[in-house]
Design an enzyme around this catalytic site. Structure first.
Site, PDB file in Angstrom:
ATOM      1  N   ARG B  38      10.235  -0.318  13.107  1.00  0.00           N
ATOM      2  CA  ARG B  38       9.117   0.338  12.423  1.00  0.00           C
ATOM      3  C   ARG B  38       7.843  -0.069  13.143  1.00  0.00           C
ATOM      4  O   ARG B  38       7.478  -1.249  13.160  1.00  0.00           O
ATOM      5  CB  ARG B  38       9.068  -0.110  10.968  1.00  0.00           C
ATOM      6  CG  ARG B  38       8.022   0.613  10.142  1.00  0.00           C
ATOM      7  CD  ARG B  38       8.122   0.215   8.663  1.00  0.00           C
ATOM      8  NE  ARG B  38       7.446   1.178   7.806  1.00  0.00           N
ATOM      9  CZ  ARG B  38       6.142   1.163   7.567  1.00  0.00           C
ATOM     10  NH1 ARG B  38       5.384   0.247   8.077  1.00  0.00           N
ATOM     11  NH2 ARG B  38       5.599   2.088   6.773  1.00  0.00           N
ATOM     12  N   SER B 107      12.703   7.282   2.340  1.00  0.00           N
ATOM     13  CA  SER B 107      12.068   6.399   1.357  1.00  0.00           C
ATOM     14  C   SER B 107      11.799   7.169   0.073  1.00  0.00           C
ATOM     15  O   SER B 107      11.255   8.275   0.115  1.00  0.00           O
ATOM     16  CB  SER B 107      10.707   5.904   1.876  1.00  0.00           C
ATOM     17  OG  SER B 107      10.870   5.096   3.004  1.00  0.00           O
ATOM     18  N   LYS B 136       2.780  -3.697   5.881  1.00  0.00           N
ATOM     19  CA  LYS B 136       1.883  -2.562   6.080  1.00  0.00           C
ATOM     20  C   LYS B 136       2.594  -1.256   5.776  1.00  0.00           C
ATOM     21  O   LYS B 136       2.788  -0.429   6.643  1.00  0.00           O
ATOM     22  CB  LYS B 136       1.454  -2.494   7.553  1.00  0.00           C
ATOM     23  CG  LYS B 136       0.609  -3.620   8.050  1.00  0.00           C
ATOM     24  CD  LYS B 136       0.159  -3.338   9.485  1.00  0.00           C
ATOM     25  CE  LYS B 136       1.313  -3.434  10.475  1.00  0.00           C
ATOM     26  NZ  LYS B 136       0.876  -3.384  11.887  1.00  0.00           N
TER      27      LYS B 136
END
Ligand code: NI
Lengths: 211, 211
Positions: B38, B107, B136
């Site tokens: 990510r 998600s 983050k």
């Protein structure tokens, strides 16, 4: 690819009160004959939404539509091509992903980068920044029109001059052999987008000082 | 897709003095059985370089490798799949681009998003953030373990609990029916990455309070 003269890239920070589709439509009506969506800050979903709208617009006017950096978005909206900077996906990998039919343009700042792009099968290169620029692009020192001289003498694929090109200095660029000009802020930040494009088209067509 | 228990996502801000490959290798050695890269801040070229190295690492250990958001990079390095947030490319478009064989994870923060992901053909969903998080990620209020209850009762595809899961609270998550746990900072920011993974694996395997 179809040849072009006036390449306009989106720069929404230069028209905070107007929508990107409206501004780009005026640019096309003024003579912009290739359009690029450049958005390196918003989420994929937001960029995708803009890309869809600009794809629809450019289809209506039969103008090629290029997406900067986001190969996935270019595929999703069936853009005509992608534009890649030196920090984006390398050309050979991008070509594998998008296939032979999509236009791939590469930003170049040095003749070595231009040669690599040509040898790697780029469809065109950007050459610049010619002048200092106020666009949020990679911070690179201006290459000046002397870089255009190198490109003119060595590179066979189309090149478009970019970076800080304004109505008041475009003649220098044209006189250095550039037949294709890329503009952001001077066009999209103008109070008269269409008229500004028309003036660019006129200036691209005439060599101001025959040296 | 091969089932998994401990899903570790890169979080380089939590290990500023160590390389991402070294840290993720220790995670795998400790039992992480799926890895996600990510990186939403660096340039494509930088993310691509990391993706290549993690692809090599995960091949060596036969662990699935997922790339967050960057579909183009997932294709370029032949990752096993992509993970998409609600602001990333929509599932149906992503599926068209990557084809049927790649894993797509989505998600979700609400049961409606979970239903859409399942109906849209996602291979798994992330469910969270369960707890407040210091990663983050998209700023969303914690969904608490009550969201897991909904997912357990309604959703058939695999789900992985994510968001603020630590060694001290993972038992609550497991007791809510989660068999797959996603961790970032507690693992990659640990002074003992491998040992931390081993403890997570142990806690995932045991229901601490049989309610
Ligand atoms: Ni991207």
């Amino acid at each position: 690819m179809k040849d072009f003269r006036l390449y306009v890239i989106t720069g929404e920070e230069f028209h905070p009160t107007r929508g990107v589709v409206e501004v780009m439509e005026e640019a096309i009506q003024g003579g912009a004959d290739i359009i690029q969506l450049r958005d390196k800050t918003n989420s994929k979903r937001v960029v995708l939404d803009k890309a869809r709208k600009l794809r629809e617009l450019t289809r209506k006017y039969d103008v090629p539509f290029i997406v900067n950096d986001h190969i996935d978005i270019a595929l999703a909206v069936d853009a005509d091509g992608i534009h890649l900077g030196q920090d984006d996906m390398p050309l050979h990998l991008a070509r594998e992903i998008v296939g032979k039919d999509k236009i791939i343009g590469i930003s170049t700042h040095r003749i070595q980068e231009a040669r690599e792009a040509e040898q790697g099968g780029a469809d065109y290169i950007g050459a610049g920044p010619i002048f200092p620029t106020n666009s949020k692009s990679d911070v690179v020192d201006p290459v000046t029109t002397s870089y255009l001289d190198e490109v003119v003498s060595e590179i066979s694929i189309p090149f478009v001059a970019i970076g800080g090109i304004k109505l008041h200095n475009v003649a220098d660029v044209v006189n250095s052999g550039a037949n294709r000009i890329c503009v952001i802020s001077e066009v999209v930040g103008s109070g008269d987008v269409k008229g500004t494009c028309e003036m660019f088209i006129q200036k691209i067509g005439e060599k101001v000082n025959q040296l």
